[in-house]
Design a protein around this motif. Structure first.
Motif, PDB file in Angstrom:
ATOM      1  N   UNK A 115       5.143  -8.368  -7.124  1.00 40.96           N
ATOM      2  CA  UNK A 115       4.600  -7.897  -5.850  1.00 40.96           C
ATOM      3  C   UNK A 115       5.198  -6.547  -5.459  1.00 40.96           C
ATOM      4  N   UNK A 116       6.482  -6.350  -5.736  1.00 41.05           N
ATOM      5  CA  UNK A 116       7.136  -5.077  -5.424  1.00 41.05           C
ATOM      6  C   UNK A 116       6.526  -3.945  -6.231  1.00 41.05           C
ATOM      7  N   UNK A 117       6.260  -4.228  -7.504  1.00 38.18           N
ATOM      8  CA  UNK A 117       5.727  -3.195  -8.392  1.00 38.18           C
ATOM      9  C   UNK A 117       4.250  -2.921  -8.151  1.00 38.18           C
ATOM     10  N   UNK A 118       3.575  -3.792  -7.421  1.00 35.87           N
ATOM     11  CA  UNK A 118       2.146  -3.578  -7.212  1.00 35.87           C
ATOM     12  C   UNK A 118       1.859  -2.839  -5.905  1.00 35.87           C
ATOM     13  N   UNK A 119       2.892  -2.435  -5.181  1.00 39.09           N
ATOM     14  CA  UNK A 119       2.691  -1.706  -3.932  1.00 39.09           C
ATOM     15  C   UNK A 119       2.327  -0.253  -4.244  1.00 39.09           C
ATOM     16  N   UNK A 120       1.276   0.215  -3.593  1.00 38.29           N
ATOM     17  CA  UNK A 120       0.901   1.634  -3.678  1.00 38.29           C
ATOM     18  C   UNK A 120       0.825   2.173  -2.256  1.00 38.29           C
ATOM     19  N   UNK A 121       0.578   3.439  -2.132  1.00 37.87           N
ATOM     20  CA  UNK A 121       0.556   4.068  -0.814  1.00 37.87           C
ATOM     21  C   UNK A 121      -0.779   4.752  -0.599  1.00 37.87           C
ATOM     22  N   UNK A 122      -1.248   4.719   0.638  1.00 39.19           N
ATOM     23  CA  UNK A 122      -2.515   5.387   0.955  1.00 39.19           C
ATOM     24  C   UNK A 122      -2.265   6.869   1.250  1.00 39.19           C
ATOM     25  N   UNK A 123      -3.311   7.620   1.655  1.00 41.14           N
ATOM     26  CA  UNK A 123      -3.177   9.064   1.859  1.00 41.14           C
ATOM     27  C   UNK A 123      -2.249   9.421   3.021  1.00 41.14           C
ATOM     28  N   UNK A 124      -1.959   8.442   3.874  1.00 41.18           N
ATOM     29  CA  UNK A 124      -1.036   8.671   4.993  1.00 41.18           C
ATOM     30  C   UNK A 124       0.390   8.254   4.654  1.00 41.18           C
ATOM     31  N   UNK A 125       0.625   7.774   3.425  1.00 42.53           N
ATOM     32  CA  UNK A 125       1.954   7.363   3.019  1.00 42.53           C
ATOM     33  C   UNK A 125       2.322   5.951   3.422  1.00 42.53           C
ATOM     34  N   UNK A 126       1.326   5.182   3.851  1.00 41.69           N
ATOM     35  CA  UNK A 126       1.576   3.803   4.249  1.00 41.69           C
ATOM     36  C   UNK A 126       1.433   2.872   3.040  1.00 41.69           C
ATOM     37  N   UNK A 127       2.341   1.889   2.913  1.00 40.96           N
ATOM     38  CA  UNK A 127       2.219   0.962   1.780  1.00 40.96           C
ATOM     39  C   UNK A 127       0.970   0.100   1.904  1.00 40.96           C
ATOM     40  N   UNK A 128       0.375  -0.192   0.776  1.00 34.34           N
ATOM     41  CA  UNK A 128      -0.759  -1.107   0.724  1.00 34.34           C
ATOM     42  C   UNK A 128      -0.707  -1.826  -0.613  1.00 34.34           C
ATOM     43  N   UNK A 129      -1.371  -2.950  -0.732  1.00 31.92           N
ATOM     44  CA  UNK A 129      -1.356  -3.678  -2.008  1.00 31.92           C
ATOM     45  C   UNK A 129      -1.854  -2.789  -3.140  1.00 31.92           C
TER      46      UNK A 129
END
Length: 138
Positions: A115-129
């Motif tokens: 789950x930790x490794x599957x976190x990505x970030x959106x264009x605003x720098x917020x974490x998302x799945x």
């Protein structure tokens, strides 16, 4: 009909077989060979059924009164062996519980890491799945 002494001899052999199975089970647990445990469990169940069945035959034997006299020490020795089997089985049971607990902790840790490794970030720098469902080929 078998004599009471012959029945006790057979019961002693049954208990020795059970001890051998319990020792083999312990070795498999130490070596973490869980797939072989089902086979041992089936053998233990068969051996236990044989012990119980023979115990019923001994209890119904016409000379059963001899167990309180000349065969008392023999009967006590068999009871001690049965107690040893029960203690050995409890040790194996605790080892199985410890192994299951360790496996659950390992699985939880692996899930956490995934789950930790599957976190990505959106264009605003917020974490998302992570990229679940995205078929990125490059």
């Amino acid at each position: 009909m078998m004599t009471l002494t012959e029945l006790l001899d057979t019961q002693e052999q049954n208990l020795d077989n059970m001890l051998t199975l319990l020792e083999h089970e312990f070795d498999l647990l130490k070596q973490r060979q869980a797939l072989s445990l089902a086979e041992i469990a089936a053998s233990k169940q068969q051996q236990l059924e044989a012990i119980v069945a023979l115990d019923n035959v001994i209890a119904a034997h016409p000379d059963v009164a001899e167990l309180k006299g000349p065969l008392l020490s023999r009967q006590e020795a068999l009871r001690e062996k049965m107690t040893h089997c029960q203690e050995r089985n409890e040790v194996n049971g605790h080892l199985i519980e410890m192994t299951l607990s360790a496996n659950r902790r390992l699985a939880a840790t692996l899930l956490q890491l995934r789950d930790k490794n599957s976190v990505t970030y959106d264009k605003n720098g917020q974490p998302r799945p992570g990229s679940a469902g995205l078929n990125i080929k490059a």
